[in-house]
Design an enzyme around this catalytic site. Structure first.
Site, mmCIF file in Angstrom:
data_model
loop_
_atom_site.group_PDB
_atom_site.id
_atom_site.type_symbol
_atom_site.label_atom_id
_atom_site.label_comp_id
_atom_site.label_asym_id
_atom_site.label_seq_id
_atom_site.Cartn_x
_atom_site.Cartn_y
_atom_site.Cartn_z
ATOM 1 N N HIS A 67 0.836 -1.205 0.000
ATOM 2 C CA HIS A 67 0.000 0.000 0.000
ATOM 3 C C HIS A 67 0.871 1.256 0.000
ATOM 4 O O HIS A 67 0.618 2.210 0.743
ATOM 5 C CB HIS A 67 -0.965 -0.014 1.191
ATOM 6 C CG HIS A 67 -2.046 -1.041 1.037
ATOM 7 N ND1 HIS A 67 -3.307 -0.747 0.587
ATOM 8 C CD2 HIS A 67 -2.032 -2.373 1.246
ATOM 9 C CE1 HIS A 67 -4.031 -1.853 0.536
ATOM 10 N NE2 HIS A 67 -3.272 -2.855 0.934
ATOM 11 N N TYR A 332 3.351 -5.103 9.733
ATOM 12 C CA TYR A 332 3.252 -3.640 9.611
ATOM 13 C C TYR A 332 4.368 -2.986 10.426
ATOM 14 O O TYR A 332 4.959 -2.001 10.010
ATOM 15 C CB TYR A 332 1.892 -3.129 10.092
ATOM 16 C CG TYR A 332 0.704 -3.540 9.240
ATOM 17 C CD1 TYR A 332 0.783 -4.604 8.352
ATOM 18 C CD2 TYR A 332 -0.509 -2.871 9.331
ATOM 19 C CE1 TYR A 332 -0.308 -4.990 7.591
ATOM 20 C CE2 TYR A 332 -1.608 -3.243 8.558
ATOM 21 C CZ TYR A 332 -1.500 -4.316 7.708
ATOM 22 O OH TYR A 332 -2.574 -4.700 6.956
#
Ligand code: HEM
Length: 355
Positions: A67, A332
């Site tokens: 992303h 993440y």
């Protein structure tokens, strides 16, 4: 109040959240395993997951390993109080709560041309009283493609573009899907829900199940869904059409989504596997409205340095037994650790109308 609301718990959560924000490589109690230890026979770790993303999709120093293309947004969540039926979380008490967010496209390239059927992401950080936060990262698909972190890792490799064609090798993809029927089935569900023309008209799904905890400590499985109120969008063209359209739409009026808590049936609706849809007739509780009012290029002043870790949760919302959540949290943090330690070689994405 259940055990969720003790002061000790609050402090611990705050510390864990701070560690994740700092990219310290931890990821909540369960996620620690993914960060530091071996998972299964192939010894899958957060480092290997992020190495796999980098190898398949490339990366640009200073940017997210997935992303990577995105812009910052801000607004508020107007809670109508209906969520208090399920959870003691402060976010469900009637009121207005500050939101910072990020619209994104899946992939490792922050300046790649927009592709309409790339997965659209929406990261949200809801600021709550008493130092609590709720972070979410949602996608515009109704089920997730992978039943486990191992499947995510293996699919990333299977779909890596062939250097000769710039596209995934169809033979390799076919073999992968034949060996992973859950992914094949999820892709069929996704195909039946084609993407809209804009971020503003996209439905975003939390995909992984969570547990809402009420004042008696009773737990209810839920999945989150953001349903757009905006029907018509401006539309735009060019390499950044989705982001340019978003800026135009937001300049015209605030963009709104209803936050629906889809209530699962304990025992029959799987909470551990995000590839499996819950029956369409499941009750959805409309908990309030996300109202986005501002958009900006990513910067240190907004969400560039936010990790939209799905396990940063307020009291009253807990992780489910879905291990994908812990894997996400650890991956993440690893992506954050890498990007925060690098000097960006390019300025963040700027599209028409964006400062
Ligand atoms: C094992 C499964 C998954 C892995 C390994 C994974 C990995 C990643 C990584 C490494 C990032 C970059 C994070 C950063 O640098 O801040 C990311 C971003 C993101 N992921 Fe996932 N992901 C997974 C599943 C999911 C699922 C199920 C969803 C949606 C429910 C999701 C939604 C997003 C979104 C929206 C972003 C962008 C957040 C932002 O703007 O910072 N991912 N993912």
């Amino acid at each position: 109040m259940g055990e969720e609301n003790g002061p000790l718990r609050l402090n611990r959560r705050a510390l864990l959240a701070a560690a994740v924000i700092a990219g310290a490589g931890t990821a909540g109690v369960g996620g620690f395993l993914f960060a530091e230890n071996a998972i299964g026979p192939a010894r899958l770790t957060a480092r290997r997951i992020v190495d796999g993303l980098q190898a398949a999709n490339g990366f640009v120093p200073g940017y997210r390993r997935n992303h990577a293309k995105g812009v910052a947004v801000a607004g508020r969540f107007e809670s109508n109080g209906a969520g208090t039926e399920l959870s003691t979380a402060a976010v469900f008490r009637p009121g207005s709560y500050l939101v910072h967010g990020r619209f994104s496209l899946a992939g490792g390239k922050p300046f790649a041309p927009d592709v309409l059927d790339a997965r659209r992401g929406l990261g949200l950080r809801v600021t709550l009283p008493a130092g609590e936060e709720w972070r979410l990262a949602l996608l515009n698909i109704p089920v997730f493609t992978d039943a486990s972190a191992q499947d995510f890792h293996d699919r990333t490799a299977a779909y890596a573009p062939d250097p000769a064609t710039g596209k995934p090798d169809p033979e390799r993809v076919r073999a992968y899907l034949a060996a992973h029927p859950k992914t094949a089935a999820a892709l069929e569900v996704i195909k039946r829900n084609p993407p809209t023309a804009s971020f503003a008209t996209s439905t975003f799904h939390g995909l992984n199940a969570f547990e809402c905890v009420d004042a008696h400590g009773t737990r209810t499985p839920v999945r989150w869904r953001l349903e757009p109120e905006t029907t018509g969008a401006t539309g735009a063209s060019g390499d950044d059409q989705l982001f340019t359209g978003l800026v135009r739409d937001l300049r015209r009026e605030p963009l709104r989504w209803r936050l629906i808590a889809v209530v699962g049936n304990r025992g029959t609706d799987p909470t551990h596997d995000p590839t499996i849809p819950w029956p369409a007739e499941r009750r959805g509780i409309d908990t309030g409205t996300l109202v986005l009012t501002a958009v900006a290029s990513e910067s240190a002043a907004n969400v560039r340095d936010v990790n939209f870790d799905p396990l940063v949760l307020p009291n009253g919302i807990a992780a489910s037994d879905d291990h994908v959540l812990q894997a996400r949290s650890a991956a993440y943090a690893e992506s954050y650790r890498r990007r925060a330690g690098e000097t960006a070689t390019r300025q963040p994405l700027r599209v028409e109308g964006l400062a």
